[in-house]
Design an enzyme around this catalytic site. Structure first.
Site, mmCIF file in Angstrom:
data_model
loop_
_atom_site.group_PDB
_atom_site.id
_atom_site.type_symbol
_atom_site.label_atom_id
_atom_site.label_comp_id
_atom_site.label_asym_id
_atom_site.label_seq_id
_atom_site.Cartn_x
_atom_site.Cartn_y
_atom_site.Cartn_z
ATOM 1 N N ASP A 8 0.785 -1.243 0.000
ATOM 2 C CA ASP A 8 0.000 0.000 0.000
ATOM 3 C C ASP A 8 0.820 1.300 0.000
ATOM 4 O O ASP A 8 0.489 2.246 0.723
ATOM 5 C CB ASP A 8 -0.950 0.026 1.207
ATOM 6 N N LYS A 97 -7.220 -4.931 -3.170
ATOM 7 C CA LYS A 97 -8.091 -5.431 -2.097
ATOM 8 C C LYS A 97 -9.050 -4.345 -1.650
ATOM 9 O O LYS A 97 -8.747 -3.158 -1.776
ATOM 10 C CB LYS A 97 -7.223 -5.857 -0.907
ATOM 11 N N CYS A 141 -1.972 -2.350 7.646
ATOM 12 C CA CYS A 141 -1.930 -3.269 6.501
ATOM 13 C C CYS A 141 -0.644 -4.099 6.446
ATOM 14 O O CYS A 141 -0.685 -5.250 6.013
ATOM 15 C CB CYS A 141 -2.182 -2.507 5.211
#
Ligand SMILES: [Zn+2]
Length: 186
Positions: A8, A97, A141
Site C-alpha cells: 500500500d 483489495k 496493513c
C-alpha cells in the site's frame, strides 16, 4: 526463492494524502532504490493496493482511526495510485483489495490482471517461500499482511526501515505481534 512485498505505498498514505503517514515519502523512495538495485536478489517484486469502491463502514465522516477512516484510495482517484517513486514497470504483479469491504491484508486481494488469482496462490505457484515485507502502514496493513503470510506458511522478514506507521504506540504493538507470530523484525 524470495519476494519483496510492497504494501500500500499509495498517495493517500503518504504526506498530503487523505491518510498520510509521516514517513511515507521516505519509505517510497527507499523501496524504489531496492527496485532499481541490480543486486537486489529478489525472485519477484509485488505490490498491494488498497482499492475502494464502496467499502461500507470502513469509511466514515467521523472516523475513529481504528475501524473507520476518512475516505481514501478510491478507485479512479490519484490517492489510490502508487507513490510516484514506485516503478510500476518493475512490479511482477499487483494485488488489489477492499473494493466493497475493509481489507487490511494483501492476502485478501486478487491479482490486478486476473481476479481469480490470490496473492498466496501466485507466490506458491512460483515456488516463493520467503517474503521481505515493506510499506504502509506498519500498524495496520503491513501487520495484517505479515500475520496472514505466516498463516500461509511463508517465512517473513519485516524491513522496519522501509515501513511507515500511523502511530508509534500501535507500531510498537504491531512489531511485537508480528515477532510473536514468527516474523523476523529487521
Ligand atoms: Zn482502506
Amino acid at each position: 526463492m524470495r519476494a519483496l512485498v510492497i504494501v500500500d505505498v499509495q498517495n493517500d498514505f503518504c504526506p498530503g494524502g487523505a491518510l498520510g503517514t509521516e514517513r511515507g515519502n521516505i519509505v517510497a523512495e527507499q523501496i524504489a532504490l531496492l527496485q532499481h538495485d541490480p543486486d537486489n536478489r529478489y525472485d519477484a517484486i509485488i505490490a498491494t493496493q488498497d482499492w475502494h469502491i464502496d467499502p461500507g463502514k470502513h469509511f466514515s465522516d467521523n472516523p475513529d482511526y481504528i475501524d473507520s477512516w476518512p475516505v481514501h484510495c478510491v478507485v479512479g482517484t490519484g490517492g489510490a495510485g502508487f507513490h510516484p517513486a514506485i516503478d510500476e514497470d518493475k512490479l511482477d504483479q499487483i494485488f488489489r483489495k477492499g473494493e466493497y469491504t475493509a481489507a487490511y491484508s494483501g492476502f485478501e486481494g486478487h491479482a490486478a490482471t486476473d481476479d481469480s488469482i490470490t496473492m498466496a496462490q501466485w507466490l506458491h505457484g512460483r515456488g516463493i517461500a520467503d517474503l521481505d515485507v515493506t510499506g504502509i502502514a506498519t500498524d495496520y496493513c503491513v501487520r495484517a499482511t505479515v500475520l496472514d503470510a505466516l498463516k500461509e506458511g511463508f517465512s517473513v522478514r519485516v524491513l522496519t526501515d522501509l515501513c511507515s506507521p500511523v502511530h508509534p504506540d500501535t507500531e510498537a504493538q504491531a512489531l511485537s505481534d508480528m515477532k510473536n507470530a514468527g516474523a523476523e523484525i529487521v
